[in-house]
Design an enzyme around this catalytic site. Structure first.
Site, mmCIF file in Angstrom:
data_model
loop_
_atom_site.group_PDB
_atom_site.id
_atom_site.type_symbol
_atom_site.label_atom_id
_atom_site.label_comp_id
_atom_site.label_asym_id
_atom_site.label_seq_id
_atom_site.Cartn_x
_atom_site.Cartn_y
_atom_site.Cartn_z
ATOM 1 N N PRO A 23 0.818 -1.212 0.000
ATOM 2 C CA PRO A 23 0.000 0.000 0.000
ATOM 3 C C PRO A 23 0.853 1.263 0.000
ATOM 4 O O PRO A 23 1.807 1.376 0.779
ATOM 5 C CB PRO A 23 -0.831 -0.111 1.278
ATOM 6 N N GLN A 101 -5.504 -2.180 2.430
ATOM 7 C CA GLN A 101 -5.057 -1.924 3.793
ATOM 8 C C GLN A 101 -6.080 -1.015 4.472
ATOM 9 O O GLN A 101 -6.407 0.052 3.939
ATOM 10 C CB GLN A 101 -3.684 -1.251 3.798
ATOM 11 N N TYR A 182 0.752 5.185 13.409
ATOM 12 C CA TYR A 182 -0.691 5.379 13.324
ATOM 13 C C TYR A 182 -1.349 4.723 14.537
ATOM 14 O O TYR A 182 -0.666 4.261 15.446
ATOM 15 C CB TYR A 182 -1.204 4.885 11.970
ATOM 16 N N ARG A 325 8.457 1.764 -4.165
ATOM 17 C CA ARG A 325 8.920 2.873 -5.004
ATOM 18 C C ARG A 325 9.513 2.381 -6.316
ATOM 19 O O ARG A 325 9.361 3.042 -7.352
ATOM 20 C CB ARG A 325 9.941 3.710 -4.229
#
Length: 370
Positions: A23, A101, A182, A325
Site C-alpha cells: 500500500p 489496507q 498510526y 517505489r
C-alpha cells in the site's frame, strides 16, 4: 523456477509469486473518501506489473481516521460501491490478487502530506485527532484527544465494518495498518501511549487494542481470504518498540488469526535515529520476526532488483517482498524481474509486443548497425 516466482499460500489465498505491490498512499481522493480516476489508473497499472498481489493504499475506517482530508475511506455505502466498481473494472483485464489496507491514523490524522506534512487546521477542513494519550507527534500538531474505552470499542467496530465492506467489494486480502505511528502502532509504542489503565503500561496491555482488532476482524473476514497486519519491527529508538516486542506482537496476532505480517519500522518518535538507507535496510527485522513468531512474513524497504528480491526469499529472510517505489518508477517491475531471473514474463495480451523476446533482437541488430 526461481524462489521469487514460486507460489505461496497465505491463509486460504494462493499467490503465483512472492512479489507484492504494498500500500502506498496517494492522497488523491475527494473529501468524500471516494476513489478518483487517478486510483483507477494507479491500481490498474499495478495490476499488470507482474506482481502476485497488489494492496490498495491505507484506507480509513472512519472519517477521523484519515491521514489527510483526501484519503480513501471505507466507512460509507458510497465508498464501498465505488471500490467495488474499481475492483470489477480491474477484473476485466487482470486476475492479479487485489488487497486493501484498512487503517486509522490516530494522532497523525488531519495531515497535509503534499505541504511539508503540516497539520490541517480545523477551520480549513481539518479535525482534532484521537490517540491513546494526549501526546502530539511533534510541536506542530494539536494535542490529540485521549480515547476512552468507549472510543476504543467504536474504532474496533469500525475496523470490523470496513473489513465487511472490503469483502463485499471483492477484495482478496485485508491488511490492517499497525505500523508507522498510526493508531494501533501508537498504542504499542511507549512514546505515544502513557495510559495507566488496561491499555497502557506493560506490553500485554499496549498490545491489547491491536489484538482486539485482530480477533474482531478475523471473525468478520472470510477464512478463504487472507488477513495480515503491517507492524513496526522497531521504533528506531532505545525506549520504543524493539524487535523482541515486535516478535511478541506478531506471535499474538498469529494466535488471533492473522495469516501474515509485513514488518516495517519507525514513525512513533521525533527522536528516531534511522540507519543508513541502503537496499534492504529493514530485512533483518523481517527475518527476526519470521523466525521468532513463526508467521508468514513480508519485508519492505528499498527492494530494488530482482536478484535482491530472489535472495531475500531464497535465504529465508522473508516469504514475500514488498516492492513499492521501484514499482512506481518501473510499473512493469514484476515482468522485468521475471525476465531477469529466466522466467517467462506474463505480459497482458494487448501489450504482448513489449516482451523482450519479440523486439530486443531488432533493437540490438539496429544498434550495432547490422
Amino acid at each position: 523456477m526461481s524462489d521469487l516466482f514460486s507460489p505461496i499460500d497465505i491463509g486460504g489465498l494462493t499467490l503465483p509469486n512472492r512479489i507484492v505491490v504494498p500500500p502506498m498512499c496517494q492522497y488523491s481522493a475527494g473529501t468524500d473518501g471516494l476513489p478518483a480516476p487517478w486510483h483507477h489508473m494507479h491500481i490498474g497499472t499495478m495490476a499488470i506489473s507482474g506482481a502476485g498481489l497488489v494492496i490498495v493504499e491505507g484506507t480509513a475506517v472512519e472519517a477521523p481516521g484519515r491521514i489527510s482530508p483526501n484519503d480513501l475511506g471505507l466507512y460509507t455505502d458510497a465508498q464501498e460501491a465505488a471500490l467495488r466498481d474499481l475492483i470489477a473494472r480491474i477484473r476485466t483485464f487482470s486476475a492479479t490478487r487485489i488487497g486493501i489496507q484498512i487503517a486509522h491514523a490516530g494522532r497523525k490524522a488531519s495531515n497535509a502530506p503534499f505541504d511539508a506534512r503540516q497539520p490541517v487546521a480545523v477551520n480549513e477542513g481539518g479535525w482534532v485527532p484521537i490517540a491513546p494519550s494526549p501526546v502530539p507527534p511533534n510541536d506542530l500538531w494539536p494535542v490529540p484527544t485521549e480515547m476512552t474505552e468507549a472510543d476504543i470499542a467504536r474504532v474496533v467496530a469500525a475496523f470490523v465494518s470496513a473489513a465487511g465492506r472490503a469483502d463485499r467489494a471483492g477484495f482478496d486480502l485485508v491488511e490492517v495498518h499497525a505500523a508507522h505511528g498510526y493508531l494501533i502502532s501508537s498504542f504499542l509504542s511507549p512514546h505515544a501511549n502513557q495510559r495507566t489503565d488496561r491499555y497502557g503500561g506493560a506490553l500485554a496491555n499496549r498490545m491489547r487494542f491491536g489484538i482486539e482488532v485482530a480477533q474482531a476482524v478475523r471473525q468478520a473476514w472470510p477464512r478463504q481470504k487472507a488477513l495480515g497486519f503491517r507492524i513496526n519491527g522497531t521504533d528506531w529508538t532505545e525506549a520504543g518498540i524493539g524487535v523482541e516486542e515486535a516478535i511478541a506482537f506478531a506471535a499474538a496476532l498469529k494466535s488471533a488469526g492473522a495469516d501474515y505480517v509485513t514488518v516495517s519500522a519507525g514513525g512513533n518518535s521525533r527522536d528516531q535515529k534511522l540507519p543508513t538507507m541502503a537496499p534492504g535496510y529493514q530485512t533483518h527485522l523481517a527475518r527476526a520476526v519470521r523466525s521468532g513468531a513463526g508467521i508468514t512474513t513480508m519485508t519492505v524497504g528499498m527492494i530494488l532488483t530482482a536478484e535482491q528480491a530472489d535472495e531475500i526469499v531464497a535465504s529465508g529472510t522473508a516469504d514475500m517482498v514488498g516492492v513499492a517505489r521501484a514499482t512506481l518508477d518501473d510499473p512493469r517491475w514484476g515482468l522485468h524481474a521475471a525476465q531477469a531471473l529466466g522466467e517467462e514474463p506474463a505480459y497482458p495480451r494487448p501489450i504482448w509486443r513489449a516482451a523482450a523476446k519479440y523486439w530486443a533482437g531488432y533493437v540490438i541488430a539496429h544498434a550495432s548497425g547490422t
